[in-house]
Design a protein around this motif. Structure first.
Motif, PDB file in Angstrom:
ATOM      1  N   SER A 164       0.559  -1.463  -0.255  1.00  0.00           N
ATOM      2  CA  SER A 164       0.146  -0.116   0.260  1.00  0.00           C
ATOM      3  C   SER A 164       1.259   1.630  -0.114  1.00  0.00           C
ATOM      4  N   ASP A 197       6.243  -2.709  12.204  1.00  0.00           N
ATOM      5  CA  ASP A 197       6.474  -3.375  12.674  1.00  0.00           C
ATOM      6  C   ASP A 197       7.674  -4.761  12.335  1.00  0.00           C
ATOM      7  N   HIS A 236      -6.069  -6.752  10.317  1.00  0.00           N
ATOM      8  CA  HIS A 236      -4.778  -6.231  11.112  1.00  0.00           C
ATOM      9  C   HIS A 236      -4.304  -5.368  10.822  1.00  0.00           C
ATOM     10  N   GLY A 284      -0.467  -2.275  12.016  1.00  0.00           N
ATOM     11  CA  GLY A 284       0.619  -3.409  11.811  1.00  0.00           C
ATOM     12  C   GLY A 284       0.665  -4.644  12.059  1.00  0.00           C
TER      13      GLY A 284
HETATM   14  C1  F6R Z   1       3.135  -3.645   7.399  1.00  0.00           C
HETATM   15  C2  F6R Z   1       1.791  -3.226   8.148  1.00  0.00           C
HETATM   16  C3  F6R Z   1       0.752  -4.128   7.710  1.00  0.00           C
HETATM   17  C4  F6R Z   1       0.203  -3.845   6.416  1.00  0.00           C
HETATM   18  C5  F6R Z   1      -0.981  -5.191   6.006  1.00  0.00           C
HETATM   19  C6  F6R Z   1      -1.543  -4.673   4.374  1.00  0.00           C
HETATM   20  O1  F6R Z   1       4.138  -2.027   7.662  1.00  0.00           O
HETATM   21  O2  F6R Z   1       1.794  -2.909   8.951  1.00  0.00           O
HETATM   22  O3  F6R Z   1      -0.295  -4.421   8.272  1.00  0.00           O
HETATM   23  O4  F6R Z   1      -0.085  -2.513   6.488  1.00  0.00           O
HETATM   24  O5  F6R Z   1      -0.798  -5.894   5.886  1.00  0.00           O
HETATM   25  O6  F6R Z   1      -0.267  -5.126   3.624  1.00  0.00           O
HETATM   26  P1  F6R Z   1      -0.289  -4.217   2.037  1.00  0.00           P
HETATM   27  O7  F6R Z   1      -0.296  -2.899   1.920  1.00  0.00           O
HETATM   28  O8  F6R Z   1       0.737  -4.958   1.140  1.00  0.00           O
HETATM   29  O9  F6R Z   1      -2.118  -4.899   1.853  1.00  0.00           O
END
Ligand code: F6R
Length: 236
Positions: free
Chosen positions: A39, A67, A138, A140
């Motif tokens: 993202s 994280d 979720h 983090g």
């Molecule tokens: C990463 C984090 C996760 C991601 C989540 C969405 O530091 O904290 O919570 O933001 O898994 O991941 P994407 O953006 O890859 O869909």
């Protein structure tokens, strides 16, 4: 809550970068809470572009990441420290010494969590926290649970998260099964929150998160209680 819907990921990224850049212009020594994953990639790319044009100065910024995988250090190209260095820090004038990621290789992981929270508190808390959201809600690596976990802690990643994150690894067996993540207190105490999400597959969890009951089974739903949150969603 401000909920902004745009049609493309490029627009989402520009708008998110605009909000972060305004934060840094207004408060050059901002503490930015940062995220990894797909993202924020476009947002970081846009920030780098504006930095190269001379529009943003990160020299006084401090960053704290959400994280890190347990067992991976910054030399591992799958670690979140590596991700941040490669996708943002190495391209802007932030002082690397002012960038913080939980240490997933700490011998005493519980102690590392405590130290991380104390450090965030010493910095005066987070000015702007950037968040993505997982398909299970979720933020983090605060995974669905029976209660909200307050402090930075070690978590067993859920099967769906391991599966989702396996796209960054050669195969699913290489995905670490545990991570250390900021807890809800540091996230909720951030003065501002910016959550970004793109793609149709995120629509359902966004609806549950922001328009359903507040429950630890959807960890992000606690964000409904935050006084200053902006969500940017792009359909593509
Ligand atoms: C990463 C984090 C996760 C991601 C989540 C969405 O530091 O904290 O919570 O933001 O898994 O991941 P994407 O953006 O890859 O869909």
């Amino acid at each position: 809550m401000k909920f902004i819907t745009v049609d493309t990921y490029e627009k989402l990224s520009r708008q998110a970068a605009n909000i972060i850049s305004a934060q840094v212009i207004l408060k050059p020594d901002s503490v930015l809470g940062l995220a990894t994953g797909s993202s924020p990639l476009g947002t970081y790319k846009q920030l780098i572009e504006w930095y190269e044009k001379g529009d943003i100065d990160f020299s006084k910024v401090v960053s704290v990441n959400l994280d890190e995988y347990v067992g991976l250090d910054g030399a591992s190209d799958q670690s979140y420290r590596y991700f941040m260095n490669k996708n943002l820090f190495e391209h802007i004038n932030i002082d690397l010494g002012n960038t913080f990621v939980p240490n997933g290789c700490a011998v005493d992981l519980a102690g590392e969590g405590k130290r991380y929270d104390e450090h965030i508190a010493e910095l005066g808390g987070i000015d702007l926290q950037l968040l993505g959201i997982g398909l299970d809600g979720h933020i983090g690596f605060n995974e669905p649970d029976k209660y909200f976990v307050k402090s930075t802690h070690v978590v067993d990643l859920h099967e769906s998260t391991i599966k989702a994150n396996s796209r960054f690894f050669a195969n699913i067996d290489e995905v670490p099964k545990r991570a250390i993540t900021m807890g809800m207190v540091s996230i909720m105490q951030a003065k501002k929150i910016l959550l970004i999400a793109s793609g149709k597959e995120k629509r359902d969890i966004l609806e549950k998160t922001f328009y359903g009951p507040i429950t630890p089974e959807i960890p992000a739903s606690i964000l409904q209680l935050h006084p200053d949150i902006t969500v940017i969603y792009s359909e593509k």
